[in-house]
Enzyme design. Structure first.
Site, PDB file in Angstrom:
ATOM      1  N   ASP A   1       0.825  -1.206   0.000  1.00  0.00           N
ATOM      2  CA  ASP A   1       0.000   0.000   0.000  1.00  0.00           C
ATOM      3  C   ASP A   1       0.860   1.256   0.000  1.00  0.00           C
ATOM      4  O   ASP A   1       0.333   2.369  -0.056  1.00  0.00           O
ATOM      5  CB  ASP A   1      -0.924   0.007   1.214  1.00  0.00           C
ATOM      6  CG  ASP A   1      -0.147   0.004   2.519  1.00  0.00           C
ATOM      7  OD1 ASP A   1      -0.052   1.060   3.148  1.00  0.00           O
ATOM      8  OD2 ASP A   1       0.364  -1.060   2.911  1.00  0.00           O
TER       9      ASP A   1
ATOM     10  N   GLU B   1      -6.307  -5.922   5.831  1.00  0.00           N
ATOM     11  CA  GLU B   1      -6.817  -4.662   5.325  1.00  0.00           C
ATOM     12  C   GLU B   1      -7.151  -4.866   3.853  1.00  0.00           C
ATOM     13  O   GLU B   1      -6.316  -5.347   3.078  1.00  0.00           O
ATOM     14  CB  GLU B   1      -5.786  -3.544   5.478  1.00  0.00           C
ATOM     15  CG  GLU B   1      -5.597  -3.087   6.905  1.00  0.00           C
ATOM     16  CD  GLU B   1      -4.563  -1.974   7.029  1.00  0.00           C
ATOM     17  OE1 GLU B   1      -3.929  -1.640   6.010  1.00  0.00           O
ATOM     18  OE2 GLU B   1      -4.392  -1.453   8.149  1.00  0.00           O
TER      19      GLU B   1
END
Length: 596
Positions: free
Chosen positions: A432, A485
């Site tokens: 990310d 996530e």
């Protein structure tokens, strides 16, 4: 840790005798540093492995480990890989462990290597955050803190604390925020815990007391675990560990030399394996291993060594390989030191194992390469009915990345086709942040795909993948602790939807599966962007279900928590059940059975 010194002798001729003497005096500490640094390297393992014994000067050892700490503390995507190995003895040291550093005692039990001081991770970002303190490990020490002080192992993912005996207290964050972590096969005589971390997984350990409750804390086979008080406190406690093999580890005996100890599979266990010196397993001498080096070994040379009957010990470094390592021999061990890292260069897998029994893969990383790989690690080439119950394969501390240090792409990180595989601590990460962390660049569908039956995973971290983070097709799967996530960066629901449903469930059990169980799941959304939907204006990204599973009697989930940060949120916990979770909220869900 190489220091290069260049002297310009042409200009030195202008120096006075006193000036030259002063210069030489100034260079003495640097020369001594270079000499002592080299003295810590065993030629057997190369320059990136430092081997210490307690006959060495403690101040000199401390200077060396401090220098490595200063070098690595902020190197999130460093190419350095380092192992610090301590022979049996007693040491007066504070070991501070940072990115890509493994510190390990070489005894048969933690008490063989005694540290008075600390084995710690204390580096933070502002303000005392440790949400990105990844890729470090400590193993096999007995630690007595100075003056009864609390030790900090303030970390997040991929930072295991294993086979440790702490004769005091330990804190797993730095009072602000953490996103970890893993404690396994360890004794903490005092208190253990964290105040602010999103999650923590503890397996087969003994703790004096636990403190701290936030989102998702899971304990399996832990003496002294807190009571399961869900939902008042987010604790999931499983009394015994049904089946696990502890991680293999390197040992040293003054008479016998180096060896690798491979613990036996344990059934229905609780607490540590080593406390009464009765740990069952096999000690394999180092001459049964091919010691691999990144500057000279290839997939072909490693595969050839395996075919010849050798196990593999990976020295620290970055292995750039053009083809897959082929593992065709049962009971093969591949053990990494110092976060040894593979990267495929031509769109191949890194490891392809046949459907053979007793494989032990542990302590290494895999980065996706510049060309799209079908899977980075494959256990079993296809789905079979062959049972490996009496001699299962196992993976311990295996970490995969898609993007981060460099752009990369892979359909999945880990594919398990064989039956009866045990995985113990996985972090499978589509980056990310870092290099190549973009929707159209670090493409990857899945962290984990399980096609085999009777596969068990302890401590599964799977994050940010573009399809199902975890896809379970096999029967009788078991997951103890799950952290995920969902991707931060889906551009819109037109490209990120599952047959019209918003997004893809993080944890997906295929519709045909009859039996599956999971305990302690935490699934979080942190969407970065808003969507433009038709002419109705803006609408934020959302996920329909964090978990999806068939409604069959053998399906059971115990304790799921959702959290939503930044934009958007999650509509349901599982199969359209459970409250929605909006920005800044978290939702606790007691459980689900297929008869719901």
């Amino acid at each position: 840790m190489k220091k290069i010194i260049t002297l310009n002798f042409k200009h030195m001729t202008k120096l006075t005798g006193g000036s030259i003497l002063a210069l030489l005096v100034a260079l003495v500490p640097i020369a001594l540093y270079a000499m002592t640094s080299k003295n810590f390297n065993d030629p057997l393992f190369g320059d990136n492995v430092y081997v210490f014994d307690d006959s060495m000067d403690m101040k000199t050892i401390q200077s060396q480990v401090d220098a490595i700490h200063k070098q690595q503390r902020n190197q999130r995507f460093s190419s350095e890989r380092i192992a610090l190995l301590f022979k049996p003895g007693e040491y007066d040291l504070d070991l501070t462990i940072d990115f890509y550093v493994q510190a390990s005692g070489l005894g048969r039990v933690p008490g063989d290597v005694k540290i008075k001081g600390a084995v710690q991770s204390i580096t933070t970002t502002k303000p005392n955050k440790v949400t990105t303190q990844f890729w470090r490990s400590a193993e096999n020490f007995e630690v007595t803190p100075r003056n009864n002080k609390t030790i900090y192992w303030a970390v997040s993912q991929a930072a295991p604390y294993r086979r440790m005996h702490v004769k005091g207290n330990i804190h797993f964050d730095k009072h602000h925020w953490a996103s970890g972590g893993f404690l396994g096969n360890s004794i903490i005589e005092g208190k253990a815990g964290l105040d602010t971390g999103q999650q923590w997984f503890t397996r087969n350990s003994e703790i004096g007391a636990w403190y701290g409750a936030n989102w998702n804390k899971v304990f399996v086979g832990v003496e002294g675990a807190p009571k399961d008080l869900w939902p008042q406190k987010p604790y999931t406690t499983v009394d015994r560990t049904p089946r696990v093999r502890e991680k293999p580890f390197l040992t040293y005996d003054p008479k016998k030399g180096y060896a690798v100890f491979v613990p036996e599979v344990m059934e229905n266990s609780r607490g540590v394996t080593w406390d009464k010196n009765e740990e069952k397993g096999e000690s394999i001498p180092l001459d049964k291993f091919h010691i691999a080096f990144p500057e000279k070994d290839t997939a072909e040379s490693i595969s050839k060594a395996i075919d010849s009957g050798k196990n593999i010990l990976l020295t620290p470094g970055n292995y750039l390989i053009d083809s897959a390592i082929q593992v065709n021999r049962p009971n093969t061990i591949i053990l990494g030191l110092g976060f040894a890292t593979f990267t495929p260069q031509k769109g191949k897998a890194v490891i392809v194992a046949e459907d053979v029994e007793g494989l032990k893969f542990a302590g290494f990383m895999v980065d996706a390469g510049p060309e799209y790989s079908p899977s980075l690690i494959q256990i079993g080439t296809s789905k079979t009915k062959k049972s490996h119950h009496h001699n299962p394969s196992s993976l311990s501390d295996v970490f995969c990345r898609v993007g981060g240090p460099a752009p990369g792409a892979a359909e999945s990180c880990l594919t398990i086709n064989s039956n009866d595989v045990i995985a113990d601590h996985l972090w499978l990460w589509r980056a990310d942040h870092g290099s190549g962390a973009e929707w159209e660049v670090n493409k990857s569908k899945h962290g984990l795909v399980v096609n085999g039956d009777n596969v068990t995973v302890y401590g599964l971290f799977s994050e940010h993948f573009q399809h199902y983070q975890t896809l379970w097709n096999g029967e009788y799967g078991r997951t103890y602790f799950y952290q995920s996530e969902i991707p931060y960066d889906p551009p819109n629901l037109k490209v990120w939807n599952d047959n019209g449903k918003a997004g893809f469930a993080s944890y997906k059990v295929a519709d045909h599966v009859q039996n599956h169980q999971a305990w302690g799941l935490g699934i979080y959304s942190f969407f970065k962007k808003e969507l433009q939907i038709g002419t109705k204006g803006t609408n934020e990204v959302r996920l329909e279900n964090s978990v999806e599973a068939p409604c069959n009697p053998g399906i059971k989930f115990t304790h799921i928590v959702n959290f939503a940060g930044l934009n958007g949120g999650i509509n349901h916990v599982i199969n359209g059940l459970g409250d929605s979770t909006d920005v800044g909220e978290h939702t606790q869900f007691d459980g689900f059975t297929g008869t719901n």
